[in-house]
Design an enzyme around this catalytic site. Structure first.
Site, PDB file in Angstrom:
ATOM      1  N   ASP A 512       0.755  -1.245   0.000  1.00 42.72           N
ATOM      2  CA  ASP A 512       0.000   0.000   0.000  1.00 42.72           C
ATOM      3  C   ASP A 512       0.796   1.312   0.000  1.00 42.72           C
ATOM      4  O   ASP A 512       1.051   1.893  -1.034  1.00 42.72           O
ATOM      5  CB  ASP A 512      -0.990  -0.006   1.171  1.00 42.72           C
ATOM      6  CG  ASP A 512      -2.001  -1.141   1.077  1.00 42.72           C
ATOM      7  OD1 ASP A 512      -1.742  -2.109   0.341  1.00 42.72           O
ATOM      8  OD2 ASP A 512      -3.054  -1.066   1.719  1.00 42.72           O
ATOM      9  N   GLU A 749      -2.634  -7.756  12.844  1.00 42.33           N
ATOM     10  CA  GLU A 749      -2.301  -7.462  11.452  1.00 42.33           C
ATOM     11  C   GLU A 749      -0.827  -7.075  11.310  1.00 42.33           C
ATOM     12  O   GLU A 749      -0.168  -7.408  10.330  1.00 42.33           O
ATOM     13  CB  GLU A 749      -3.197  -6.316  10.953  1.00 42.33           C
ATOM     14  CG  GLU A 749      -3.062  -6.012   9.474  1.00 42.33           C
ATOM     15  CD  GLU A 749      -3.937  -4.832   9.044  1.00 42.33           C
ATOM     16  OE1 GLU A 749      -4.338  -4.021   9.912  1.00 42.33           O
ATOM     17  OE2 GLU A 749      -4.221  -4.720   7.840  1.00 42.33           O
TER      18      GLU A 749
HETATM   19  C1  6A9 Z   1     -10.685  -1.582   3.837  1.00 46.59           C
HETATM   20  C2  6A9 Z   1     -12.319  -1.213   5.613  1.00 46.59           C
HETATM   21  C3  6A9 Z   1     -14.874  -2.261   7.950  1.00 46.59           C
HETATM   22  C4  6A9 Z   1      -4.113  -4.299   3.507  1.00 46.59           C
HETATM   23  O1  6A9 Z   1      -5.098  -8.234   4.309  1.00 46.59           O
HETATM   24  C5  6A9 Z   1      -5.770  -7.657   3.254  1.00 46.59           C
HETATM   25  C6  6A9 Z   1      -5.023  -6.432   2.750  1.00 46.59           C
HETATM   26  C7  6A9 Z   1      -3.630  -6.829   2.255  1.00 46.59           C
HETATM   27  O2  6A9 Z   1      -3.743  -7.583   1.089  1.00 46.59           O
HETATM   28  C8  6A9 Z   1      -2.766  -5.646   1.965  1.00 46.59           C
HETATM   29  O3  6A9 Z   1      -1.473  -6.082   1.659  1.00 46.59           O
HETATM   30  N1  6A9 Z   1      -4.941  -5.433   3.813  1.00 46.59           N
HETATM   31  C9  6A9 Z   1      -2.718  -4.718   3.150  1.00 46.59           C
HETATM   32  O4  6A9 Z   1      -1.917  -3.610   2.846  1.00 46.59           O
HETATM   33  C10 6A9 Z   1      -6.287  -5.003   4.288  1.00 46.59           C
HETATM   34  C11 6A9 Z   1      -7.073  -4.274   3.235  1.00 46.59           C
HETATM   35  C12 6A9 Z   1      -8.422  -3.852   3.669  1.00 46.59           C
HETATM   36  C13 6A9 Z   1      -9.051  -2.965   2.627  1.00 46.59           C
HETATM   37  C14 6A9 Z   1     -10.472  -2.670   2.850  1.00 46.59           C
HETATM   38  C15 6A9 Z   1     -12.097  -1.463   4.176  1.00 46.59           C
HETATM   39  C16 6A9 Z   1     -13.370  -2.094   6.144  1.00 46.59           C
HETATM   40  O5  6A9 Z   1     -14.089  -1.434   7.128  1.00 46.59           O
END
Ligand code: 6A9
Length: 779
Positions: A512, A749
């Protein structure tokens, strides 16, 4: 014609790769053992079948003394806002049973299920149990448990509640196309029911079950004058008028009981029996306890056989922690059905992808209970260690989402329940954007550690069928993600025009807000993407050999892309001697509030203006160069994916620098961005805190530990150093993740690089659960 051609381009984004599906169309006949499951990971406890339009069941609960306005206090979907003291599976084998503990103080809930296969081929029967204990002697003595049975709008079938007054065998009776006939019945295995009531109605959608329950609550008084909140029974009208379709699609039964209390729920399939043939009800009470205990014992034994943690000297608490991590990965596997919303440059507006099922694990049950492409390749490393067939099936489902272009959308938001959790701006997936092809990590692990298993039970045939899709997927990366210069690649989707972001994000990279060239252009090169594609090529080469194909081109591509001289020419910054991105870059950028506009006067009064949002100012113009001040995860990729030659001096340099506490090293793992980087722990906008700009992430640390082990085994100038760092890094990670688990009850996380504390969302049993493999030293 030109317009015809445009139409063709428009439909490419949502045209499947072909009509030959990888995943077998699931109904009970294909895999009865995995037909039923806890495939609704976004709920605390929910069951359904692997059927696109499955019947859904699940649990809600609340403490009557704690029920607030608007249904506050009712637990149903996993929400961080519920502020539970902990929840998660302590046992779950991904197939036949599971045990979950939920701490909602002063109550402790245990939810479990055991499946009982039957020879009638409708996916068998099961018993689920919810037991509640009060952990303090405090005043809160009663709890309300609600068990519901729901049809989605497309389920072909019906359900009906038969009440205690009408039958000695009350419960939910029904029949659906996917299940045949069935009965759901209840019994209190322990404790006293104070009040029982039910609701049978038409719910507007599966996304509104809690609201449906809440809006029907009524006050009841018992004969002794106690008051209870309960449900009103049959409500088949809508807004006071007879419903158009009076068939209920939602039945909820509420038990308000004195704690301690245990409720057993049995699901029994009654199809396929001959007249007069006796149908045995699945066990409850003591018999259920016994069969659950037998499952738990066998699970613990199999866990030890698989990971050998006790044998390695880990203590009972550490083993239990690792078991919970695995159980949460498996218990987090869901079965989703629906269509993504996608956008291509050729479509005017977003269009729906085709409707498809997805059997996948999820990163976080509370916060992102859905499939993410690059997360899933990491999940596969752990899942395949436990159950190769579950993992192959997950891979097959994902590759059914490949379109004719060779693209798979990154985030999978399928179905009403999934969509309800996602803010609008995140829904649309763009077909120009990639995400690291981590399924190649899983495949490499399968090819190296599970070769024998792959040779059995038709698994090779599955790989055979997968092969052309992998080819298309690989080609998509290798062509659409190319840079201007041969052998260079760049992540698409960075915003080149925004002034809001300190460094425009590259969500497609998975990292990100990890800083890249400050001014995105088509000329930039991303070293991590080059390494991912090189890695993908080498796995394609291995796979083509295994399957007896003669695809030398993958060997050629792999050797071209892993050639260290080429890599150094394109990505090694001669000053820092680090591997870096290259692009239009300036370090001198800062977020500031723009100066206020000249104050306006109105009737002599000065108008108060809200301060405008912070903007990025570029204090020194950018120029094309290596982005050499951003040492961090991206710089490690040639090491992480084991592409550096073992005697490369730059491997030595990397080992030295990643071990430096002033740069990446912490006592809790490797931080994502060096402390001396200008963007270390900097916000990206005033609303976006640093994410991949310092905190410790476990997926990348897992790759680092794996790579260190790899280099430690090749005798040469850096082997001893690699071995030493391997031991230290592995210890630091395991110790801290375990400690944070003991402290908070969750995996997280990410972890803070100064205190080691868990951060971001929780529970996050996605790639953080790779801690099990770190402990087991299975890479
Ligand atoms: C947000 C908010 C209730 C971000 O683990 C999933 C991803 C990874 O693939 C990525 O590498 N996460 C990491 O930088 C989380 C992404 C969540 C996005 C959606 C919405 C929900 O509110």
């Amino acid at each position: 014609s030109y317009f015809g051609y445009l139409g063709y381009l428009e439909t490419r984004v949502n045209t499947p790769y072909d009509n030959q599906k990888m995943a077998l169309p699931t109904d009970h006949r294909d895999d009865p053992e995995r037909y039923w499951g806890t495939y609704r990971p976004q709920t605390y406890f929910g069951l359904k079948t692997r059927d696109p339009h499955s019947l859904a069941m699940g649990l809600m609960w609340y403490s009557p003394s704690n029920l607030g306005a608007g249904g506050q206090g009712i637990r149903h979907w996993c929400e961080m806002g519920d502020k539970l003291d902990g929840f998660g599976w302590t046992h779950h084998d991904g197939r036949s049973f599971g045990v979950q503990q939920i701490d909602d103080l002063p109550f402790e809930l245990k939810t479990s299920f055991v499946k009982y296969p039957s020879d009638k081929a409708y996916g068998g029967d099961w018993t689920a149990r919810v037991s509640v204990r009060n952990t303090s002697r405090a005043w809160d003595r009663s709890i309300s448990l609600i068990w519901y049975v729901a049809l989605d709008e497309r389920t072909n079938g019906h359900i009906k509640y038969v009440s205690d007054e009408k039958s000695p065998e009350p419960g939910v009776y029904g029949q659906t196309q996917g299940l045949g006939e069935f009965q759901v019945r209840f019994s209190a295995a322990k404790g006293r029911i104070l009040h029982k009531s039910y609701l049978s109605t038409v719910a507007p959608s599966l996304g509104k079950l809690k609201e449906t329950v809440f809006s029907h609550f009524r006050a009841f008084a018992s004969k002794r004058g106690n008051r209870f909140i309960g449900l009103p029974g049959e409500i088949v009208s809508q807004n006071g008028l007879p419903a158009a379709n009076p068939e209920p699609n939602f039945i909820a039964i509420q038990f308000t009981a004195e704690v301690d209390f245990t409720l057993d729920i049995t699901y029994q399939s009654t199809s396929g029996f001959a007249l007069g043939e006796s149908i045995t009800r699945p066990p409850t009470g003591r018999a259920y306890s016994d069969s659950l205990q037998a499952k738990m014992t066998a699970f613990e034994q199999r866990f030890e056989q698989t990971f050998q943690l006790a044998a390695k000297g880990y203590g009972a608490e550490e083993v239990q922690f690792a078991r919970n991590a695995l159980s949460n990965m498996l218990g987090g596997i869901g079965y989703f059905y629906g269509a993504s919303r996608v956008q291509s440059v050729h479509t005017q507006n977003p269009v729906p992808y085709w409707k498809a099922p997805l059997y996948t694990a999820v990163p976080s049950r509370s916060f992102f209970p859905r499939g993410f492409l690059w997360d899933e390749g990491f999940h596969g490393l752990l899942i395949s260690a436990w159950d190769v067939d579950i993992e192959l099936d997950i891979i097959c489902h994902w590759f059914d989402l490949l379109n004719v272009e060779g693209w798979i959308p990154r985030e999978q938001i399928l179905g009403i329940e999934a969509l309800a959790k996602v803010p609008e701006e995140f829904v649309t997936q763009r077909n120009s954007n990639a995400n690291p092809p981590t399924f190649f990590l899983t495949l490499r692990k399968l090819l190296t550690h599970h070769k024998q298993q792959l040779a059995q039970k038709g698994r090779l045939a599955a790989l055979e069928r997968l092969y052309p899709r992998l080819q298309a997927w690989f080609t998509w990366y290798n062509t659409t993600q190319r840079g201007e210069v041969l052998g260079t690649y760049l992540w698409r989707g960075r915003n080149a025009t925004t002034l809001r972001e300190l460094n425009p994000k590259s969500l497609s990279s998975g990292l990100d807000d990890y800083p890249r060239a400050s001014h995105p252009t088509d000329l930039e090169r991303h070293v991590d993407l080059r390494c991912w594609i090189a890695f993908a090529a080498s796995v394609m080469a291995d796979l083509s050999t295994l399957l007896g194909k003669d695809d030398v081109k993958y060997y050629e591509t792999a050797s071209f892309l892993t050639d260290n001289e080429e890599l150094n020419r394109l990505h090694l910054d001669p000053f820092s001697e680090h591997y870096t991105d290259w692009g239009l870059h300036s370090d001198a950028v800062a977020l500031k509030h723009p100066p206020p506009l000249t104050p306006q006067r109105k009737g002599g009064q000065r108008m108060q203006q809200p301060p405008a949002e912070m903007q990025r100012y570029t204090l020194k113009p950018p120029d094309y160069k290596f982005v050499n001040t951003m040492f961090g995860y991206v710089s490690l990729f040639p090491l992480l994916l084991e592409q550096l030659e073992h005697d490369s001096p730059y491997l030595g340099k990397l080992l030295h620098d990643l071990r430096d506490p002033q740069l990446l090293w912490t006592n809790y793992g490797l931080r994502s961005l060096s402390k001396n980087s200008p963007l270390y722990m900097k916000r990206n906008t005033e609303h976006d805190p640093p994410y991949w700009r310092g905190p410790i992430w476990i997926n990348i640390n897992y790759l680092a530990v794996k790579a260190l082990r790899h280099y430690g085994k090749i005798e040469g100038p850096h082997a001893a150093t690699a071995r030493k760092i391997y031991g230290e890094l592995r210890d630091n990670l395991v110790r801290n993740i375990f400690r944070q688990y003991q402290r908070t009850g969750y995996l997280w996380e990410q972890y803070d690089d100064t205190t080691g504390e868990g951060k971001g969302c929780n529970p996050f049993t996605g790639w953080t659960a790779l801690v099990v493999l770190l402990m087991a030293e299975q890479f």
